[in-house]
Design a protein around this motif. Structure first.
Motif, mmCIF file in Angstrom:
data_model
loop_
_atom_site.group_PDB
_atom_site.id
_atom_site.type_symbol
_atom_site.label_atom_id
_atom_site.label_comp_id
_atom_site.label_asym_id
_atom_site.label_seq_id
_atom_site.Cartn_x
_atom_site.Cartn_y
_atom_site.Cartn_z
ATOM 1 N N LYS A 304 -55.337 9.856 -7.014
ATOM 2 C CA LYS A 304 -56.267 10.611 -7.928
ATOM 3 C C LYS A 304 -55.496 11.353 -8.945
ATOM 4 O O LYS A 304 -55.756 11.236 -10.063
ATOM 5 N N ASP A 305 -54.386 12.028 -8.374
ATOM 6 C CA ASP A 305 -53.263 12.830 -9.519
ATOM 7 C C ASP A 305 -52.821 12.163 -10.616
ATOM 8 O O ASP A 305 -52.459 12.662 -11.660
ATOM 9 N N TYR A 306 -52.611 10.841 -10.212
ATOM 10 C CA TYR A 306 -52.066 10.060 -11.284
ATOM 11 C C TYR A 306 -53.162 9.092 -12.137
ATOM 12 O O TYR A 306 -53.266 8.991 -13.175
ATOM 13 N N ASP A 307 -54.425 8.543 -11.092
ATOM 14 C CA ASP A 307 -55.199 7.706 -11.929
ATOM 15 C C ASP A 307 -56.141 8.509 -12.761
ATOM 16 O O ASP A 307 -56.573 7.793 -13.576
ATOM 17 N N VAL A 308 -56.477 9.758 -12.567
ATOM 18 C CA VAL A 308 -57.621 10.398 -13.404
ATOM 19 C C VAL A 308 -56.880 10.551 -14.894
ATOM 20 O O VAL A 308 -57.329 10.154 -15.793
ATOM 21 N N PRO A 309 -55.503 10.833 -15.004
ATOM 22 C CA PRO A 309 -55.018 10.672 -16.330
ATOM 23 C C PRO A 309 -54.899 9.407 -16.838
ATOM 24 O O PRO A 309 -55.266 9.319 -18.042
ATOM 25 N N LEU A 310 -54.566 8.336 -16.063
ATOM 26 C CA LEU A 310 -54.677 6.838 -16.619
ATOM 27 C C LEU A 310 -55.980 6.682 -16.689
ATOM 28 O O LEU A 310 -56.116 5.840 -18.079
ATOM 29 N N LEU A 311 -56.917 7.098 -16.379
ATOM 30 C CA LEU A 311 -58.246 6.515 -16.393
ATOM 31 C C LEU A 311 -58.948 6.982 -17.820
ATOM 32 O O LEU A 311 -59.689 6.547 -18.593
ATOM 33 N N PRO A 343 -58.126 15.832 -16.143
ATOM 34 C CA PRO A 343 -56.417 15.878 -15.961
ATOM 35 C C PRO A 343 -56.028 17.201 -16.507
ATOM 36 O O PRO A 343 -56.530 18.011 -17.194
ATOM 37 N N ARG A 344 -54.881 17.190 -15.743
ATOM 38 C CA ARG A 344 -54.083 18.539 -16.222
ATOM 39 C C ARG A 344 -53.603 18.519 -17.313
ATOM 40 O O ARG A 344 -53.202 17.538 -18.212
ATOM 41 N N GLU A 345 -53.560 19.694 -18.015
ATOM 42 C CA GLU A 345 -53.075 19.969 -19.222
ATOM 43 C C GLU A 345 -51.344 19.988 -19.359
ATOM 44 O O GLU A 345 -50.899 20.189 -20.601
ATOM 45 N N GLY A 346 -50.919 20.404 -18.204
ATOM 46 C CA GLY A 346 -49.263 20.589 -18.335
ATOM 47 C C GLY A 346 -48.623 19.344 -18.698
ATOM 48 O O GLY A 346 -49.037 18.245 -18.671
ATOM 49 N N ALA A 347 -47.374 19.331 -19.027
ATOM 50 C CA ALA A 347 -46.541 18.224 -19.388
ATOM 51 C C ALA A 347 -46.265 17.026 -18.354
ATOM 52 O O ALA A 347 -46.364 17.518 -17.130
ATOM 53 N N GLY A 348 -45.992 16.184 -18.551
ATOM 54 C CA GLY A 348 -46.079 15.013 -17.573
ATOM 55 C C GLY A 348 -47.301 15.004 -16.790
ATOM 56 O O GLY A 348 -48.454 14.694 -17.419
ATOM 57 N N TRP A 349 -46.881 14.708 -15.469
ATOM 58 C CA TRP A 349 -48.332 14.651 -14.847
ATOM 59 C C TRP A 349 -49.147 16.125 -14.343
ATOM 60 O O TRP A 349 -49.926 15.969 -13.936
ATOM 61 N N GLY A 350 -48.310 17.044 -14.665
ATOM 62 C CA GLY A 350 -48.841 18.632 -14.687
ATOM 63 C C GLY A 350 -48.748 19.162 -13.353
ATOM 64 O O GLY A 350 -49.438 19.956 -13.057
ATOM 65 N N PHE A 351 -47.930 18.550 -12.318
ATOM 66 C CA PHE A 351 -47.916 19.007 -11.094
ATOM 67 C C PHE A 351 -46.602 18.676 -10.461
ATOM 68 O O PHE A 351 -46.029 17.790 -10.893
ATOM 69 N N SER A 352 -46.023 19.610 -9.441
ATOM 70 C CA SER A 352 -44.703 19.319 -8.798
ATOM 71 C C SER A 352 -44.991 19.426 -7.289
ATOM 72 O O SER A 352 -46.042 20.548 -6.878
ATOM 73 N N PHE A 353 -44.425 18.974 -6.508
ATOM 74 C CA PHE A 353 -44.366 19.284 -4.938
ATOM 75 C C PHE A 353 -43.680 20.502 -4.800
ATOM 76 O O PHE A 353 -42.689 20.817 -5.326
#
Length: 363
Positions: A304-311, A343-353
């Protein structure tokens, strides 16, 4: 030189929700992941992760160490994702480019996209061009290992959180009536305003999948995921013509060959690429473009955390699958409201571990 990849660090991590679960074909005792972190010469980092469960730890870690060494020896700028895939395919051809070699390349691909977006200060979905700013999402789970009470608790939990669709597992091996019992429990608990889907994880044969489909129509089941083995194209064709419920598949595929075969047979309603298994961002988008060109909407598997931005970057979307498994170990959970993910507004994918949740691998 500031855009060159300087280092790659590899980590293990485990979901804070980890517990034993089971579907029709797997008993899973650990919800675990690997994380790759690319560091650029400019100091910017990007991350990608893959869902590994408890499987083949030595093989997965070996594949990750191999591609790390390859990238650092050959030298790549962060935006050379296509060049890296082409050259790593050539490097790994002897043992086969599909399988763990592709998983390893894809996790680096995803981390590179994250680092490139962070370098530019732009979310990945804006880099690629958008068609939408929100994506329909469904709550996934309904594991066969659940008791009736656990099953109902989970689907009601999704409903209380604003989800308007849920997916549960079928193909228990205890017979079609048992699967129907679980589906009825969900329908009774959810009422008529929440959509229900079912997923057999390839665990049924054609006759039992047909019987379940025809009996489940009265419960308003929206679609049937992986009713039979992913290579049984004739089975998908037969079921699509006879079962009365839309069919979805694709998560097991490392390329578009199955999609092409199913298109030729008019045997598929929704395409489900797995971002990591299919090889990363470019290959996910290539497969989506092929599906959409035949009017088949995209319904990706798991990430989801990658697919939502890609979708958000494609024109025909069925939805995204939602699990909560990484939410407790990342710094920025995705916004999900009233049946949609944003989708997150932050740069890149917008999250980090979170650093404290990561165990670094020796290289």
């Amino acid at each position: 030189m500031e855009h060159f990849i300087k280092d790659i660090r590899l980590f293990r991590t485990v979901s804070d929700l980890s517990k034993p679960i089971a579907d029709s074909t797997h008993s899973i005792n650990r919800i675990a992941f690997y994380v790759a972190e690319t560091e650029l010469e400019n100091g910017i980092t990007g991350q990608g992760y893959l869902l590994a469960f408890h499987y083949s730890r030595n093989a997965v870690e070996g594949a990750l160490r191999d591609i790390r060494a390859f990238v650092l020896e050959k030298g790549y700028t962060v935006y050379e994702t296509v060049r890296l895939k082409q050259e790593y395919d050539e490097e790994t051809e002897y043992f086969g480019t599909n399988g763990l070699q592709k998983w390893a390349c894809a996790i680096i691909n995803v981390a590179m996209w994250d680092a490139w977006g962070r370098t530019l200060g732009v979310p990945v979905w804006k880099l690629l061009g958008t068609d939408s700013r929100r994506i329909p999402v469904y709550g996934s789970g309904g594991w066969l290992s659940y008791s009736d009470e656990e099953l109902v608790d989970e689907v009601l939990g999704y409903k209380k959180r604003g989800f308007t669709a849920v997916k549960i597992k079928v193909g228990s091996g205890l017979g079609v009536d048992h699967d129907l019992h679980r589906l009825r429990k969900c329908r009774e608990a959810l009422g008529s305003d929440v959509r229900i889907m079912m997923d057999a994880n390839q665990g049924m044969d054609v006759p039992s999948a047909l019987e379940l489909s025809q009996k489940a129509i009265s419960l308003g089941i929206q679609w049937f995921e992986e009713p039979v083995q992913n290579t049984d194209y004739a089975g998908y064709e037969f079921l699509r013509n006879k079962c009365g419920i839309a069919l979805a598949m694709g998560e097991r595929e490392y390329d578009c060959e199955a999609l092409k075969s199913l298109i030729a047979r008019n045997a598929l309603d929704m395409w489900q690429p797995d971002l990591i298994r299919i090889g990363g961002v470019e290959e996910w988008r290539n497969s989506a473009a092929l599906a959409i060109s035949y009017n088949i909407p995209v319904l990706p598997h798991y990430y989801k955390d990658y697919d939502v931005p890609l979708l958000c970057t494609v024109s025909r979307v069925a939805g995204a699958e939602s699990f909560d498994w990484i939410d407790g170990i990342i710094d920025n959970t995705m916004r999900v409201e009233n049946g949609f993910a944003y989708p997150r507004e932050g740069a890149g994918w917008g999250f980090s571990f979170k650093k404290e949740c990561l165990e670094e691998l020796g290289v």
